[in-house]
Scaffold this active site. Sequence first.
Site, PDB file in Angstrom:
ATOM      1  N   HIS A  20       7.316  -3.964  20.858  1.00  0.00           N
ATOM      2  CA  HIS A  20       6.611  -2.209  21.383  1.00  0.00           C
ATOM      3  C   HIS A  20       7.115  -2.527  22.300  1.00  0.00           C
ATOM      4  O   HIS A  20       7.353  -1.305  23.095  1.00  0.00           O
ATOM      5  CB  HIS A  20       5.144  -3.080  21.572  1.00  0.00           C
ATOM      6  CG  HIS A  20       4.050  -3.911  20.053  1.00  0.00           C
ATOM      7  ND1 HIS A  20       3.896  -2.875  19.452  1.00  0.00           N
ATOM      8  CD2 HIS A  20       4.752  -5.071  19.586  1.00  0.00           C
ATOM      9  CE1 HIS A  20       2.964  -3.293  18.590  1.00  0.00           C
ATOM     10  NE2 HIS A  20       4.001  -4.705  18.039  1.00  0.00           N
ATOM     11  N   GLY A 380       2.511  -6.220   7.206  1.00  0.00           N
ATOM     12  CA  GLY A 380       2.286  -4.784   8.069  1.00  0.00           C
ATOM     13  C   GLY A 380       2.952  -4.177   7.870  1.00  0.00           C
ATOM     14  O   GLY A 380       3.143  -3.129   6.980  1.00  0.00           O
ATOM     15  N   ASP A 381       3.568  -2.769   8.541  1.00  0.00           N
ATOM     16  CA  ASP A 381       4.036  -1.457   8.481  1.00  0.00           C
ATOM     17  C   ASP A 381       5.025  -1.314   7.373  1.00  0.00           C
ATOM     18  O   ASP A 381       5.752  -0.241   7.007  1.00  0.00           O
ATOM     19  CB  ASP A 381       3.714  -0.564   9.879  1.00  0.00           C
ATOM     20  CG  ASP A 381       5.097  -1.121  10.155  1.00  0.00           C
ATOM     21  OD1 ASP A 381       5.379  -1.974  11.101  1.00  0.00           O
ATOM     22  OD2 ASP A 381       6.176   0.092  10.926  1.00  0.00           O
TER      23      ASP A 381
END
EC number: 2.4.1.120
Length: 475
Positions: A20, A380-381
């Site tokens: 992030h 997740g993605d």
Amino acid sequence: MEMESSLPHVMLVSFPGQGHISPLLRLGKIIASKGLIVTFVTTEEPLGKKMRQANNIQDGVLKPVGLGFLRFEFFEDGFVYKEDFDLLQKSLEVSGKREIKNLVKKYEKQPVRCLINNAFVPWVCDIAEELQIPSAVLWVQSCACLAAYYYYHHQLVKFPTETEPEITVDVPFKPLTLKHDEIPSFLHPSSPLSSIGGTILEQIKRLHKPFSVLIETFQELEKDTIDHMSQLCPQVNFNPIGPLFTMAKTIRSDIKGDISKPDSDCIEWLDSREPSSVVYISFGTLAFLKQNQIDEIAHGILNSGLSCLWVLRPPLEGLAIEPHVLPLELEEKGKIVEWCQQEKVLAHPAVACFLSHCGWNSTMEALTSGVPVICFPQWGDQVTNAVYMIDVFKTGLRLSRGASDERIVPREEVAERLLEATVGEKAVELRENARRWKEEAESAVAYGGTSERNFQEFVDKLVDVKTMTNINNVV
């Protein structure tokens, strides 16, 4: 100081995770380079202190970036990092709301003109609304994943449930269908990490609040999905501005957000290798494979005859996990490091392919470096990104379907995929497709390209007081 105080001031707030921090910091550097002041904010733990040490960061000190400046601020969230994401998020929101307000007040002589967050801290949009400051969001996953979360939240199509866990999800954009283990896994009822999906859905609920949703992708890569979402949500301003790491290359700055100092002789070691002879391996900062799977991958590499550069990170502090061990033979044949400058490694001619967990940052860096990927997603993605690399972008080969597959991929299969990605017709096809995406990415961020135009329009709004005042009146 007088000149600095007159520059428009933007505050970026990041969830404390390397995946992030990296893209949001790239965005911050690019914004600063246009003649703005950027304050980059994240927590002390678990990464803030490591960032300071690895990059010699001084809190609150403005550093020149292009025509503007960037500084860091870190705050305590009062949480001792463990494996409890729910507690982390609750603690982060409570302390974060208080500390961001304090920072906005601290810099009232340089008024914050816009707050920008990534999706794991959706409450930043609420602070902006409360303080009557315009906000924007940087979405650090693909537009396809954004669409999946949007479809799930608004119940536009059927998703897997506890009673029907293997439903195939139909979507009106490529690849048209996603199997139950191809949707972002946080949306699956069996996921032990569904609370992470809940956090992302909180951002989806707030998509109407930011005046711009910046997406780390580019128009040519996900055109049909971006166009579809723009038509589906005309009230939301979707702006693809990636690949950010390619755009950030043009900026001369030593500011970095790495949590470890990269190995200093990686490139020198690659220089000593033959072209297309090295497998680059990295599973990101959070994915931590079982030791027996690490063993199979290691022996698969040895059996393939290829050399490797393997980023093998120690477990995060506070987690009761033993460090990985590699065979001595592999350590002698390849190079094992804790951290490296991935974008420089992927750009090196010695790298033949990338064995990756398929995080979106890694996916974008591989695509825009022209490097084929052997897909080993976990959760997740990542599982969705793997589908796109294999079936849509056509730059990847599958080695795993994700952690939910619950199998150990044998060394024979590892060696087979490595050779398929590096030798023969399939290898040529993968590399040619990757080369085309590299060219498309470079065009997108070049002057007049789709991402460059979108980004410049965004900066123009930040700089124009009248525009920001009008946005503020709307929100």
